[in-house]
Motif scaffolding. Structure first.
Motif, mmCIF file in Angstrom:
data_model
loop_
_atom_site.group_PDB
_atom_site.id
_atom_site.type_symbol
_atom_site.label_atom_id
_atom_site.label_comp_id
_atom_site.label_asym_id
_atom_site.label_seq_id
_atom_site.Cartn_x
_atom_site.Cartn_y
_atom_site.Cartn_z
ATOM 1 N N GLU A 39 0.840 -1.181 0.000
ATOM 2 C CA GLU A 39 0.000 0.000 0.000
ATOM 3 C C GLU A 39 0.890 1.251 0.000
ATOM 4 O O GLU A 39 2.047 1.198 0.418
ATOM 5 C CB GLU A 39 -0.948 0.006 1.202
ATOM 6 C CG GLU A 39 -0.293 -0.024 2.554
ATOM 7 C CD GLU A 39 -0.026 -1.423 3.085
ATOM 8 O OE1 GLU A 39 0.013 -1.573 4.314
ATOM 9 O OE2 GLU A 39 0.150 -2.342 2.267
ATOM 10 N N PRO A 40 0.382 2.398 -0.463
ATOM 11 C CA PRO A 40 1.229 3.594 -0.635
ATOM 12 C C PRO A 40 1.955 4.040 0.624
ATOM 13 O O PRO A 40 3.094 4.514 0.556
ATOM 14 C CB PRO A 40 0.230 4.661 -1.099
ATOM 15 C CG PRO A 40 -0.853 3.895 -1.775
ATOM 16 C CD PRO A 40 -0.978 2.614 -1.003
ATOM 17 N N GLY A 41 1.342 3.861 1.788
ATOM 18 C CA GLY A 41 1.981 4.292 3.035
ATOM 19 C C GLY A 41 3.236 3.516 3.376
ATOM 20 O O GLY A 41 4.062 3.987 4.159
ATOM 21 N N SER A 43 5.251 2.312 0.867
ATOM 22 C CA SER A 43 6.036 2.274 -0.361
ATOM 23 C C SER A 43 7.466 2.753 -0.125
ATOM 24 O O SER A 43 7.772 3.392 0.874
ATOM 25 C CB SER A 43 5.372 3.139 -1.433
ATOM 26 O OG SER A 43 5.257 4.473 -0.975
ATOM 27 N N GLY A 44 8.331 2.409 -1.083
ATOM 28 C CA GLY A 44 9.728 2.791 -1.004
ATOM 29 C C GLY A 44 10.514 2.106 -2.103
ATOM 30 O O GLY A 44 9.932 1.471 -2.996
ATOM 31 N N PRO A 45 11.828 2.207 -2.072
ATOM 32 C CA PRO A 45 12.659 1.539 -3.078
ATOM 33 C C PRO A 45 12.406 0.039 -3.106
ATOM 34 O O PRO A 45 12.139 -0.580 -2.073
ATOM 35 C CB PRO A 45 14.084 1.867 -2.626
ATOM 36 C CG PRO A 45 13.945 3.130 -1.829
ATOM 37 C CD PRO A 45 12.630 3.024 -1.134
ATOM 38 N N GLN A 46 12.477 -0.533 -4.280
ATOM 39 C CA GLN A 46 12.258 -1.959 -4.493
ATOM 40 C C GLN A 46 10.829 -2.399 -4.138
ATOM 41 O O GLN A 46 10.585 -3.559 -3.817
ATOM 42 C CB GLN A 46 13.272 -2.797 -3.700
ATOM 43 C CG GLN A 46 14.683 -2.769 -4.253
ATOM 44 C CD GLN A 46 14.748 -3.405 -5.657
ATOM 45 O OE1 GLN A 46 14.419 -4.569 -5.836
ATOM 46 N NE2 GLN A 46 15.170 -2.632 -6.639
ATOM 47 N N LYS A 47 9.900 -1.443 -4.229
ATOM 48 C CA LYS A 47 8.501 -1.752 -3.960
ATOM 49 C C LYS A 47 7.603 -1.184 -5.055
ATOM 50 O O LYS A 47 7.984 -0.228 -5.734
ATOM 51 C CB LYS A 47 8.079 -1.221 -2.594
ATOM 52 C CG LYS A 47 8.793 -1.909 -1.431
ATOM 53 C CD LYS A 47 8.368 -1.333 -0.090
ATOM 54 C CE LYS A 47 9.104 -2.034 1.053
ATOM 55 N NZ LYS A 47 8.724 -1.477 2.374
ATOM 56 N N MET A 48 6.437 -1.776 -5.211
ATOM 57 C CA MET A 48 5.437 -1.303 -6.155
ATOM 58 C C MET A 48 4.200 -0.871 -5.380
ATOM 59 O O MET A 48 3.810 -1.512 -4.405
ATOM 60 C CB MET A 48 5.047 -2.410 -7.141
ATOM 61 C CG MET A 48 3.879 -2.045 -8.063
ATOM 62 S SD MET A 48 3.240 -3.484 -8.937
ATOM 63 C CE MET A 48 4.625 -3.830 -10.020
ATOM 64 N N SER A 49 3.567 0.222 -5.835
ATOM 65 C CA SER A 49 2.333 0.686 -5.211
ATOM 66 C C SER A 49 1.306 1.061 -6.271
ATOM 67 O O SER A 49 1.650 1.444 -7.395
ATOM 68 C CB SER A 49 2.591 1.892 -4.299
ATOM 69 O OG SER A 49 3.239 1.498 -3.113
ATOM 70 N N PHE A 50 0.042 0.975 -5.865
ATOM 71 C CA PHE A 50 -1.094 1.369 -6.687
ATOM 72 C C PHE A 50 -1.749 2.575 -6.011
ATOM 73 O O PHE A 50 -2.017 2.539 -4.807
ATOM 74 C CB PHE A 50 -2.112 0.235 -6.782
ATOM 75 C CG PHE A 50 -1.553 -1.052 -7.335
ATOM 76 C CD1 PHE A 50 -1.742 -1.394 -8.663
ATOM 77 C CD2 PHE A 50 -0.849 -1.932 -6.523
ATOM 78 C CE1 PHE A 50 -1.240 -2.581 -9.176
ATOM 79 C CE2 PHE A 50 -0.346 -3.120 -7.020
ATOM 80 C CZ PHE A 50 -0.538 -3.444 -8.352
ATOM 81 N N VAL A 51 -1.996 3.641 -6.756
ATOM 82 C CA VAL A 51 -2.539 4.857 -6.143
ATOM 83 C C VAL A 51 -3.760 5.351 -6.913
ATOM 84 O O VAL A 51 -3.799 5.310 -8.144
ATOM 85 C CB VAL A 51 -1.477 5.977 -6.056
ATOM 86 C CG1 VAL A 51 -0.294 5.536 -5.198
ATOM 87 C CG2 VAL A 51 -0.992 6.400 -7.432
ATOM 88 N N SER A 52 -4.757 5.811 -6.143
ATOM 89 C CA SER A 52 -5.997 6.324 -6.755
ATOM 90 C C SER A 52 -6.348 7.720 -6.259
ATOM 91 O O SER A 52 -7.312 8.310 -6.760
ATOM 92 C CB SER A 52 -7.163 5.372 -6.444
ATOM 93 O OG SER A 52 -6.932 4.095 -6.985
ATOM 94 N N THR A 53 -5.606 8.239 -5.271
ATOM 95 C CA THR A 53 -5.887 9.568 -4.736
ATOM 96 C C THR A 53 -4.617 10.411 -4.734
ATOM 97 O O THR A 53 -3.491 9.876 -4.810
ATOM 98 C CB THR A 53 -6.430 9.493 -3.299
ATOM 99 O OG1 THR A 53 -5.390 9.015 -2.420
ATOM 100 C CG2 THR A 53 -7.640 8.566 -3.217
#
Length: 366
Positions: A39-41, A43-53
Motif C-alpha cells: 500500500e502507498p503508506g 512504499s519505497g525503493p524496491q517496492k510497487m504501489s497502486f494509487v488512486s488519490t
C-alpha cells in the motif's frame, strides 16, 4: 527470497491486446524492479504501489517507490516523476490488480517440493511427476493426482478421487471417494468436497432413516472454493460446480445441485438440494436458495436475500420475499414507516370509535 518483478514484465502486460485498454506504460527503465507490492503508506525503493488519490500519489513519490501504477483520473501522463520511478496508468484498478499481482504471488513456495515422508499414499494411487504433497497427507486407493498439483498438510483424498493438474488443495481439505476436482482449481483450508448429502426419510416407526448418498461431486476447471465450505455428494448421479465459478468462505452446496460456469458466491451462501443455477450469476453474502429451484443465467441476488421460487429471467433481485432490486429498495425504504403507520391507524380507529380490531392470535399472545 522475494520474487523481483521488473518494469519490462509490466510493459509486456501493457502491450498485450487483452490488457492494453486499461494498463499503459508511461515512463521508466526496463530494469527497474520491485520485490514487494505494498500500500502507498509503506512504499519505497524496491517496492510497487497502486494509487488512486492525490494523497496516495504524494506518499508513494515521496517514499521513492520503484514502480508506480496510478489511476488515470490523476492524469499521470501529465506529471513528472524521478527517473528512478517506473510509471504506469490504469483505467481499471481492480482489473490491474488481477493481472499484475500474480507476478508477486509466491503461493507455490508454501508447499515443499516432492512428497513429504509422512504422507500415507496407497500403492495403487497414480501420482504424476512434479507434485507437491505435504506432511500427513492421506491418498487412498486408485486416487489420481495429476502433474503439478499441490496438496497441503493433513489433506485427505479418498479412494478413486482425482485432483487435476496445477490444482492447489490447502491444508486439511477433504476430497471424498470418487469425487473429481478439475485442473487449475484452488480449494482453501477445512473445505469438504463429497460429504454425504442431507437425505433422511421418516419411517413407519417414526424414526428418521438415512438415504444412502451414492453419487459424487464434480468440480470443473478453474474453480476456487474458500475456507470452511461444504459441497455435498449427490444421492445418485453428481453434484456439479461449473468451470470458473468462485465461492467465498462458509458456503454450502447441497446434494444434486448443478452450479453453472463463471458464477460468484459471497460468504455465507447456502443452496438446498437439487437446485440448478445458470452461468455468470452473482450472489451476495448470506443468500439462501431453496431446493428444486431453477435460476436463469446472469442473475444477481443481493445479500441476505432468500430465493424460494425459480427465477426465469436474467436481472437483479433482492429481499424476502424476493423482488426486483428496484422494488426491494422501495420495500426496505417503506418498512421504516410501518410503526408510525400503525400508530396513526390506531389513533384513527379510536377517533372513529371502531374499537380494537387486532387479530385473535395477537390478542391471545398479548
Amino acid at each position: 527470497m522475494p520474487q523481483s518483478v521488473q518494469t519490462s514484465q509490466l510493459k509486456e502486460l501493457a502491450a498485450n491486446p487483452h490488457f492494453s485498454s486499461y494498463l499503459q506504460f508511461i515512463s521508466g527503465q526496463d530494469k527497474t524492479s520491485a520485490e514487494l507490492a505494498v500500500e502507498p503508506g509503506r512504499s519505497g525503493p524496491q517496492k510497487m504501489s497502486f494509487v488512486s488519490t492525490e494523497e496516495q500519489w504524494n506518499q508513494a513519490v515521496q517514499n521513492q517507490v520503484s514502480i508506480l501504477i496510478a489511476h488515470e483520473k490523476l492524469s499521470p501522463k501529465d506529471r513528472r516523476v524521478d527517473s528512478s520511478i517506473s510509471l504506469f496508468a490504469t483505467s481499471n484498478m481492480p482489473a490491474t490488480f488481477a493481472i499484475v499481482l500474480p507476478l508477486f504471488d509466491q503461493k507455490k513456495s508454501r508447499f515443499r517440493p516432492g512428497i513429504h515422508p509422512t504422507a500415507a499414499i496407497d500403492p495403487s494411487a497414480q501420482i504424476s511427476p512434479e507434485v507437491r504433497i505435504g506432511a500427513f497427507v492421506v491418498i487412498g486407493p486408485d486416487a489420481i493426482i495429476e502433474e503439478g498439483a499441490m496438496i497441503g498438510a493433513q489433506t485427505v483424498v479418498e479412494k478413486g478421487a482425482s485432483v487435476g493438474a496445477k490444482t492447489i488443495l490447502h491444508s486439511q481439505v477433504f476430497v471424498g471417494a470418487d469425487c473429481k476436482v478439475g485442473r487449475f482449481c484452488e480449494i482453501h483450508p477445512h473445505t469438504t468436497i463429497g460429504a454425504d448429502g442431507f437425505g433422511f426419510v421418516p419411517g413407519p416407526d417414526s424414526r428418521m432413516h438415512k438415504i444412502p448418498q451414492l453419487g459424487i461431486v464434480v468440480i470443473e476447471d478453474f474453480v476456487e472454493i474458500g475456507a470452511n465450505c461444504a459441497i455435498d455428494r449427490a444421492t445418485l448421479g453428481e453434484t456439479r460446480i461449473g468451470e470458473g465459478t468462485k465461492f467465498d468462505n462458509l458456503c454450502h452446496v447441497a446434494h444434486n445441485c448443478k452450479i453453472g460456469k463463471h458464477n460468484v458466491f459471497a460468504g455465507g451462501f447456502f443452496v438446498a438440494g437439487s437446485t440448478n443455477i445458470g452461468d455468470h450469476c452473482v450472489f451476495g453474502g448470506s443468500v439462501a436458495v431453496g431446493d428444486h429451484i431453477s435460476i436463469a443465467d446472469r442473475v444477481t441476488v443481493g445479500g441476505r436475500s432468500a430465493v424460494t421460487k425459480s427465477i426465469r429471467q436474467s436481472g437483479t433481485y433482492a429481499g424476502y420475499p424476493l423482488e426486483s432490486f428496484t422494488a426491494a429498495k422501495r420495500t426496505l425504504a417503506n418498512s421504516t414507516y410501518v410503526s408510525d403507520l400503525r400508530k396513526q391507524v390506531s389513533e384513527i380507529r379510536k377517533h372513529l370509535k371502531l374499537g380494537d380490531k387486532r387479530s385473535s392470535a395477537a390478542k391471545e399472545n398479548k
